[in-house]
Scaffold this active site. Structure first.
Site, PDB file in Angstrom:
ATOM      1  N   HIS A  91       0.839  -1.197   0.000  1.00  0.00           N
ATOM      2  CA  HIS A  91       0.000   0.000   0.000  1.00  0.00           C
ATOM      3  C   HIS A  91       0.884   1.262   0.000  1.00  0.00           C
ATOM      4  CE1 HIS A  91      -3.792   2.180   1.024  1.00  0.00           C
ATOM      5  NE2 HIS A  91      -2.918   3.053   1.508  1.00  0.00           N
ATOM      6  N   GLU A  92       1.817   1.310   0.924  1.00  0.00           N
ATOM      7  CA  GLU A  92       2.667   2.510   1.027  1.00  0.00           C
ATOM      8  C   GLU A  92       3.610   2.628  -0.161  1.00  0.00           C
ATOM      9  OE1 GLU A  92       1.714   4.697   3.024  1.00  0.00           O
ATOM     10  OE2 GLU A  92       0.394   3.398   4.188  1.00  0.00           O
ATOM     11  N   HIS A 100       1.850   4.600  -2.775  1.00  0.00           N
ATOM     12  CA  HIS A 100       1.945   6.051  -2.517  1.00  0.00           C
ATOM     13  C   HIS A 100       3.350   6.558  -2.865  1.00  0.00           C
ATOM     14  CE1 HIS A 100      -1.935   6.733  -0.673  1.00  0.00           C
ATOM     15  NE2 HIS A 100      -1.743   5.813   0.263  1.00  0.00           N
ATOM     16  N   GLU A 129      -4.584   7.490  -3.474  1.00  0.00           N
ATOM     17  CA  GLU A 129      -5.101   6.226  -2.954  1.00  0.00           C
ATOM     18  C   GLU A 129      -5.332   5.224  -4.095  1.00  0.00           C
ATOM     19  OE1 GLU A 129      -4.890   6.036   0.192  1.00  0.00           O
ATOM     20  OE2 GLU A 129      -6.002   4.248   0.738  1.00  0.00           O
TER      21      GLU A 129
END
Ligand code: ZN
Length: 427
Positions: A192-193, A196, A222
């Site tokens: 997830h990170e 980003h 996102e």
């Protein structure tokens, strides 16, 4: 390729537009109000932490009332006659209005509720169980980050209780966390990170230190974290590669085989907590918060009535009653620090990820073969070229449309979720 020094006219125009918007937004807020918000915010957050630990909603209500009143006043000042909630949302998702977001969410809810009911009525696959060595998890997380295109020479991975990413350009850092009994937590938080981080690392160097040299909105940001984590990371094909990598790192697993790992990574169970929700139920958590916070800012819901409104809506949307405030209205930090208008960006990110995934698959017909070999180079290269490189050159929806070749809507995400979970749960 040598970075360009000069921006072209349309890029400069966009820089000016961003500067003008920031200037107008900030100068419309009276200094007294900005100071009062800065003073109240840490106090309200502390009050929320204590109220949450004690399960005491009443103790938090005076702070919530003040925060809602101040942010409403701020929204009204920025909106200058327009909708105060739209004005607040624009801090996170510019050039998007809440009424059209509400219309999209309303079309999503019935299909998501139907899918959730069908999935929860079927047999739940076994979870991944056991103890997974800390160092092994972190080593595998780093391997995943590199495979997903995160540039370790321009970043680093550290530990945090709530993982986040920060920075831009040549210094983009991410964090992850480790639970020895749940390696998915570490691995998928990392992916997830990385999404980003890869967005910020991928922006055209010519845009650095300008208002377009960053991700354009929280929703588009996102979309990157979600497509890395879910559409790619939780795909059946990638789980086959991951199964091999996990057996190599940790030894034999309790799940039967690679498909067992895929099912375990995509389990749908009843739960109260947004941050722990699966792909099927996550957006329902957001829609609940979006409707309630809009009503708070518009003054059609009083803070004193928030808990009851939450509990009623939760029972209707999730089929179970809230058992305690920490699992209900007090679970998220956002409202205590005045983040009204932030929640919808999570669901917009999912919606955008659904569109990008559809376009990506159309352009890379053998994506599954690549994912099964743990090869993300073409998929992440596509995202970089089509979207990440352009930073904030275009408004959020136009950013997605330029990448996909079609205007974003909820159809691709809902189709993807129904296809995936109907197959997984043999519906
Ligand atoms: Zn995120």
């Amino acid at each position: 390729m040598k970075p360009r020094n000069n921006l072209c006219d349309s890029e400069r125009e966009r820089v000016l537009r961003e500067l003008r918007r920031d200037y107008a937004r900030n100068t419309r807020v009276p200094a007294r109000l900005a100071a009062e918000l800065a003073r109240i915010t840490p106090l309200a957050q502390t009050a929320w932490e204590e109220a949450r630990a004690a399960g005491d909603v009443a103790a938090f209500l005076p702070w919530l009332s003040q925060m809602v009143a101040l942010r409403r006043e701020e929204g009204e000042a920025i909106a200058d006659g327009g909708d105060p909630y739209d004005a607040l949302m624009a801090d996170y998702e510019p050039e998007t209005d809440a009424a059209s977001v509400a219309a999209v969410f309303d079309t999503m809810r019935p299909r998501l509720v139907a899918l959730r009911d069908a999935v929860l009525g079927a047999d739940t696959p076994p979870a991944l169980e056991g103890q997974f060595d800390r160092e092994g998890q972190l080593e595998l997380a780093r391997k995943l980050a590199v495979r997903f295109g995160y540039d370790m020479a321009r970043g680093r991975i550290d530990l945090a209780v709530h993982p986040f990413s920060s920075g831009s350009g040549d210094d983009v850092r991410i964090t992850t966390r480790v639970a020895e009994d749940d390696p998915f937590n570490c691995l998928y938080s990392t992916l997830h990170e990385v999404g980003h981080g890869a967005y910020e690392q991928g922006v055209d160097p010519a845009y650095r230190l300008s208002p377009i040299g960053r991700g354009v909105s929280m929703g588009v940001h996102e979309s990157q974290s979600r497509i890395y984590e879910n559409q790619l990371g939780r795909s059946r094909a990638f789980c086959h590669w991951l199964h091999g990598a996990m057996v190599e790192t940790f030894g034999p697993l309790n799940v039967s085989d690679a498909d067992g790992l895929y099912a375990a990574a995509n389990r749908v169970t009843r739960g109260y907590i947004r941050t722990e929700a699966d792909e099927v139920q996550y957006n329902l958590h957001i829609m609940l918060r979006f409707d309630l916070e809009r009503a708070l800012i518009h003054g059609t819901l009083a803070p004193d009535d928030l808990e009851e409104a939450w509990n009623t809506r939760f029972k209707a949307d999730f089929g179970i009653p809230v058992d305690r405030p920490a699992n209900g209205v007090l679970q998220d930090v956002h409202w205590s620090v005045g983040l009204f208008g932030y929640f919808p960006t999570y669901a917009l990110g999912n919606l955008y990820a659904g569109c990008l995934h559809k376009a990506l698959r159309a352009d890379l017909p053998d994506l599954d073969a690549q994912l099964a070999a743990g090869d993300l180079a073409q998929a992440t290269g596509w995202l970089r070229e089509k979207l990440q490189r352009h930073g904030a050159l275009r408004p959020p929806r136009a950013t997605i449309e330029a990448a996909c070749g079609f205007a974003p809507d909820a159809g691709p995400l809902l189709d993807y979720l129904e296809t995936k979970f109907r197959a997984l749960y043999r519906l």
